[in-house]
Design a protein around this motif. Structure first.
Motif, PDB file in Angstrom:
ATOM      1  N   UNK A 115     -18.327 -14.751 -42.649  1.00 23.56           N
ATOM      2  CA  UNK A 115     -17.712 -16.062 -42.762  1.00 23.56           C
ATOM      3  C   UNK A 115     -16.243 -15.974 -42.361  1.00 23.56           C
ATOM      4  N   UNK A 116     -15.824 -16.923 -41.548  1.00 23.54           N
ATOM      5  CA  UNK A 116     -14.428 -17.023 -41.139  1.00 23.54           C
ATOM      6  C   UNK A 116     -13.812 -18.194 -41.869  1.00 23.54           C
ATOM      7  N   UNK A 117     -12.576 -17.994 -42.383  1.00 22.92           N
ATOM      8  CA  UNK A 117     -11.929 -19.023 -43.170  1.00 22.92           C
ATOM      9  C   UNK A 117     -10.647 -19.502 -42.498  1.00 22.92           C
ATOM     10  N   UNK A 118     -10.274 -20.718 -42.856  1.00 21.88           N
ATOM     11  CA  UNK A 118      -8.995 -21.259 -42.399  1.00 21.88           C
ATOM     12  C   UNK A 118      -7.885 -20.602 -43.215  1.00 21.88           C
ATOM     13  N   UNK A 119      -6.652 -20.824 -42.827  1.00 30.24           N
ATOM     14  CA  UNK A 119      -5.524 -20.259 -43.572  1.00 30.24           C
ATOM     15  C   UNK A 119      -5.434 -20.838 -44.980  1.00 30.24           C
ATOM     16  N   UNK A 120      -6.053 -22.017 -45.189  1.00 28.89           N
ATOM     17  CA  UNK A 120      -6.071 -22.636 -46.520  1.00 28.89           C
ATOM     18  C   UNK A 120      -7.197 -22.078 -47.386  1.00 28.89           C
ATOM     19  N   UNK A 121      -8.054 -21.219 -46.827  1.00 32.39           N
ATOM     20  CA  UNK A 121      -9.144 -20.623 -47.593  1.00 32.39           C
ATOM     21  C   UNK A 121     -10.464 -21.362 -47.516  1.00 32.39           C
ATOM     22  N   UNK A 122     -10.553 -22.368 -46.654  1.00 28.59           N
ATOM     23  CA  UNK A 122     -11.800 -23.105 -46.495  1.00 28.59           C
ATOM     24  C   UNK A 122     -12.653 -22.445 -45.414  1.00 28.59           C
ATOM     25  N   UNK A 123     -13.966 -22.635 -45.522  1.00 30.41           N
ATOM     26  CA  UNK A 123     -14.863 -22.087 -44.509  1.00 30.41           C
ATOM     27  C   UNK A 123     -14.637 -22.784 -43.178  1.00 30.41           C
ATOM     28  N   UNK A 124     -14.438 -22.000 -42.142  1.00 33.63           N
ATOM     29  CA  UNK A 124     -14.306 -22.557 -40.793  1.00 33.63           C
ATOM     30  C   UNK A 124     -15.647 -22.457 -40.079  1.00 33.63           C
ATOM     31  N   UNK A 125     -16.230 -21.263 -40.119  1.00 33.70           N
ATOM     32  CA  UNK A 125     -17.547 -21.048 -39.528  1.00 33.70           C
ATOM     33  C   UNK A 125     -18.193 -19.843 -40.201  1.00 33.70           C
ATOM     34  N   UNK A 126     -19.499 -19.901 -40.320  1.00 38.67           N
ATOM     35  CA  UNK A 126     -20.286 -18.794 -40.881  1.00 38.67           C
ATOM     36  C   UNK A 126     -21.328 -18.418 -39.848  1.00 38.67           C
ATOM     37  N   UNK A 127     -21.412 -17.128 -39.540  1.00 37.49           N
ATOM     38  CA  UNK A 127     -22.386 -16.655 -38.569  1.00 37.49           C
ATOM     39  C   UNK A 127     -23.287 -15.638 -39.254  1.00 37.49           C
ATOM     40  N   UNK A 128     -24.572 -15.948 -39.260  1.00 39.33           N
ATOM     41  CA  UNK A 128     -25.562 -15.050 -39.847  1.00 39.33           C
ATOM     42  C   UNK A 128     -26.469 -14.530 -38.743  1.00 39.33           C
ATOM     43  N   UNK A 129     -26.660 -13.233 -38.678  1.00 37.12           N
ATOM     44  CA  UNK A 129     -27.668 -12.651 -37.797  1.00 37.12           C
ATOM     45  C   UNK A 129     -28.927 -12.542 -38.640  1.00 37.12           C
ATOM     46  N   UNK A 130     -30.004 -13.142 -38.164  1.00 37.09           N
ATOM     47  CA  UNK A 130     -31.231 -13.242 -38.959  1.00 37.09           C
ATOM     48  C   UNK A 130     -32.438 -12.776 -38.148  1.00 37.09           C
ATOM     49  N   UNK A 131     -33.523 -12.537 -38.864  1.00 39.27           N
ATOM     50  CA  UNK A 131     -34.789 -12.168 -38.225  1.00 39.27           C
ATOM     51  C   UNK A 131     -35.886 -13.067 -38.785  1.00 39.27           C
ATOM     52  N   UNK A 132     -36.648 -13.652 -37.891  1.00 40.07           N
ATOM     53  CA  UNK A 132     -37.810 -14.456 -38.244  1.00 40.07           C
ATOM     54  C   UNK A 132     -39.052 -13.632 -37.935  1.00 40.07           C
ATOM     55  N   UNK A 133     -40.042 -13.680 -38.805  1.00 41.46           N
ATOM     56  CA  UNK A 133     -41.288 -12.949 -38.563  1.00 41.46           C
ATOM     57  C   UNK A 133     -42.454 -13.915 -38.563  1.00 41.46           C
ATOM     58  N   UNK A 134     -43.390 -13.647 -37.673  1.00 41.35           N
ATOM     59  CA  UNK A 134     -44.592 -14.484 -37.563  1.00 41.35           C
ATOM     60  C   UNK A 134     -45.762 -13.571 -37.244  1.00 41.35           C
ATOM     61  N   UNK A 135     -46.855 -13.721 -37.970  1.00 42.60           N
ATOM     62  CA  UNK A 135     -48.061 -12.956 -37.688  1.00 42.60           C
ATOM     63  C   UNK A 135     -48.840 -13.707 -36.614  1.00 42.60           C
ATOM     64  N   UNK A 136     -49.087 -13.021 -35.500  1.00 44.62           N
ATOM     65  CA  UNK A 136     -49.802 -13.622 -34.377  1.00 44.62           C
ATOM     66  C   UNK A 136     -51.301 -13.566 -34.608  1.00 44.62           C
ATOM     67  N   UNK A 137     -52.058 -14.239 -33.758  1.00 40.79           N
ATOM     68  CA  UNK A 137     -53.514 -14.336 -33.916  1.00 40.79           C
ATOM     69  C   UNK A 137     -54.201 -12.983 -33.977  1.00 40.79           C
TER      70      UNK A 137
END
Length: 173
Positions: A115-137
């Motif tokens: 999470x990146x914050x402004x100088x005032x301490x508020x959230x500016x942007x949050x970046x999450x690296x995620x993984x989605x899983x799906x069982x195929x046929x």
């Protein structure tokens, strides 16, 4: 702008539920909507549709997302109706950049959270690296790596989350 394509659809409600298979249920009456769905692909630099398909209103939007028609460096913007992990993984492997709205119901594993914050301490942007899983046929498990980018929309006073390709995995075979 030359590489940006926008995919979207709109439903045109018709007067009769008899003509087309309905979609969704009306919250008050419980009746299905009948109608036609117009699926459109627009090249952003041209401003006119390059591909239009008409279906019943009940047709899922994801059929319009065709990774084989896109090339490395192309950019695709779409709404959350187009989320299909197999197609998104194919886009990533082909080097196609995508961005879509995040569905709240998606299940994923967080691999990294920053999470990146402004100088005032508020959230500016949050970046999450995620993984989605799906069982195929065939029983095989597909894992799709992506990013969730969340920012504060100060005009609407809400958080907005976008799902996008993962820079770490783009174009890897």
């Amino acid at each position: 702008m030359k590489r940006l394509q926008i995919i979207d659809s709109t439903t045109i409600t018709l007067f009769s539920n008899l003509l087309f298979k309905g979609v969704e249920r009306h919250p008050k009456t419980g009746k299905k909507k009948g109608g036609i769905k117009v699926h459109t692909v627009i090249h952003a630099n041209e401003g006119v549709p390059s591909d239009i398909k008409f279906t019943s209103a009940a047709t899922n939007d994801s059929f319009m997302l065709r990774p084989s028609a896109l090339n490395k460096g192309d950019i695709i913007a779409m709404d959350c109706a187009y989320i299909d992990y197999e197609k998104l993984e194919t886009l990533t492997l082909r080097g196609v950049l995508y961005v879509t709205q995040m569905k709240k119901s998606l299940k994923y594993s967080v691999m990294e959270d920053c999470m990146y914050q402004t100088t005032e301490g508020f959230m500016e942007v949050r970046i999450q690296h995620v993984a989605f899983s799906k069982v195929l046929k065939g029983g095989e498990t597909l894992t799709h790596h992506a990013r969730i980018i969340t920012y504060a929309d100060t005009q609407k006073h809400k958080l907005v989350s976008l799902l996008s390709y993962s820079i770490d995995f783009i174009g890897q075979q």
